[in-house]
Scaffold this active site. Sequence first.
Site, mmCIF file in Angstrom:
data_model
loop_
_atom_site.group_PDB
_atom_site.id
_atom_site.type_symbol
_atom_site.label_atom_id
_atom_site.label_comp_id
_atom_site.label_asym_id
_atom_site.label_seq_id
_atom_site.Cartn_x
_atom_site.Cartn_y
_atom_site.Cartn_z
ATOM 1 N N ASP A 4 -47.864 -31.498 19.336
ATOM 2 C CA ASP A 4 -48.621 -30.452 18.658
ATOM 3 C C ASP A 4 -49.562 -29.814 19.666
ATOM 4 O O ASP A 4 -49.461 -30.050 20.870
ATOM 5 C CB ASP A 4 -49.376 -31.023 17.460
ATOM 6 C CG ASP A 4 -50.489 -31.989 17.864
ATOM 7 O OD1 ASP A 4 -50.616 -32.294 19.068
ATOM 8 O OD2 ASP A 4 -51.243 -32.422 16.967
ATOM 9 N N LYS B 237 -40.975 -30.944 16.092
ATOM 10 C CA LYS B 237 -42.241 -31.658 15.957
ATOM 11 C C LYS B 237 -42.334 -32.386 14.625
ATOM 12 O O LYS B 237 -42.686 -33.573 14.571
ATOM 13 C CB LYS B 237 -43.418 -30.690 16.091
ATOM 14 C CG LYS B 237 -44.783 -31.371 16.090
ATOM 15 C CD LYS B 237 -45.912 -30.404 15.810
ATOM 16 C CE LYS B 237 -46.016 -30.113 14.320
ATOM 17 N NZ LYS B 237 -47.230 -29.334 13.972
#
Length: 210
Positions: free
Chosen positions: A138, A120
């Site tokens: 997220d 991420k």
Amino acid sequence: MNKDKVAKVVSTLETAYPNAKPALKFDSVYELLVAVILSAQCTDERVNKVTEKLFRVANTPEKMCALSAETLEEYIYSCGLYKTKAQHILSASKDIIEKFDGNVPSDLENLRSLAGVGRKTANVVYAVGFNGNAIAVDTHVFRVSNRIGIAKGKTPLEVENGLMKAIDENEWSTMHHCLIWHGRKVCESRKPKCEICQIKEFCEYDKKEI
């Protein structure tokens, strides 16, 4: 969700959140990297308050490495997980100096080699810092994607792969931010505001769950 609906969702969200961008404040790719590391399990608002003071004394890898772990921990304490985050930031900064001539690497593989930089974080830095095409998943992106049905999955990687298949590559980075803002402003975790949702006609979320 079929391609026509996906296209309409993309178009609607881009109209709803024009020029969507990160809420984190930064003036360089390095500052962005540090801010994203700090944002794990922490709000962007809190990170911005912390980095406002931190970046005054350490806004480059060299200046960061000049700090002791204890000093850095004092700066980032309120972000949570401060000991681990301090170790990751210092280790990543050292690698940037020793392996990448003081510059944050611009490709995903080398970004992921840095301490504290998972998929991420690397995707965010690559997309935002280097204008690359990537989708960082997220909690907001994961929740919204599953709820509306644009990309369903039990893990962030499954959702990321689903989004990459559903959305045109040149829309990946833009939609990453649009999905985040939609999750913050409308499709909230506990009580989504379906009555004002711009894409409710395309959404597959079971209203009985509200």
